[in-house]
Design a protein around this motif. Structure first.
Motif, mmCIF file in Angstrom:
data_model
loop_
_atom_site.group_PDB
_atom_site.id
_atom_site.type_symbol
_atom_site.label_atom_id
_atom_site.label_comp_id
_atom_site.label_asym_id
_atom_site.label_seq_id
_atom_site.Cartn_x
_atom_site.Cartn_y
_atom_site.Cartn_z
ATOM 1 N N TYR A 150 2.034 -9.741 4.887
ATOM 2 C CA TYR A 150 1.995 -8.498 5.640
ATOM 3 C C TYR A 150 0.551 -8.033 5.851
ATOM 4 O O TYR A 150 0.198 -7.571 6.932
ATOM 5 N N GLN A 161 7.261 1.187 4.283
ATOM 6 C CA GLN A 161 8.264 1.431 5.315
ATOM 7 C C GLN A 161 8.627 0.157 6.070
ATOM 8 O O GLN A 161 9.791 -0.086 6.362
ATOM 9 N N GLU A 162 7.647 -0.674 6.375
ATOM 10 C CA GLU A 162 7.895 -1.828 7.233
ATOM 11 C C GLU A 162 8.308 -3.105 6.505
ATOM 12 O O GLU A 162 8.956 -3.952 7.093
ATOM 13 N N TYR A 180 -1.376 -6.657 14.101
ATOM 14 C CA TYR A 180 -0.840 -5.306 14.266
ATOM 15 C C TYR A 180 -1.783 -4.483 15.136
ATOM 16 O O TYR A 180 -2.881 -4.142 14.715
ATOM 17 N N TYR A 186 -1.021 -7.297 9.339
ATOM 18 C CA TYR A 186 -1.558 -5.964 9.630
ATOM 19 C C TYR A 186 -3.002 -6.043 10.113
ATOM 20 O O TYR A 186 -3.394 -5.352 11.043
#
Length: 89
Positions: A59, A38-39, A67, A63
């Motif tokens: 990512y 999704q991101e 995140y 994360y």
């Protein structure tokens, strides 16, 4: 099925203990894959495997280190783990 189990064993991979169709043993990774798609994946075009691989690696770093999550008392997974482990040292 025996051949599949043997391949797993030879590669030191543990087979799921739950029966087929039960996702309790991998719900955390399923959630992560949903978030990552999704991101950083949907709506974007990657022109090569290397470009996609780099985006995934970046990512995953983000994360784990940046995140913040409400479930982790507004900390990143790494910061939460460090704080949790420091209570036992």
């Amino acid at each position: 099925m025996k051949k599949y189990s043997k391949i797993l064993k030879n590669n030191k991979i543990s087979q799921s203990i739950f029966r087929k169709g039960t996702c309790l043993d991998n719900s955390h990774i399923e959630n992560f894959f949903g978030v990552i798609k999704q991101e950083m994946y949907y709506g974007k075009t990657y022109r090569s495997f290397e470009e996609l691989k780099l985006a995934i690696e970046e990512y995953i770093y983000y994360y784990n280190n940046k995140y913040i999550k409400e479930k982790l008392n507004w900390r990143s997974p790494v910061n939460y783990r460090i704080e949790y482990e420091s209570k036992f040292i």
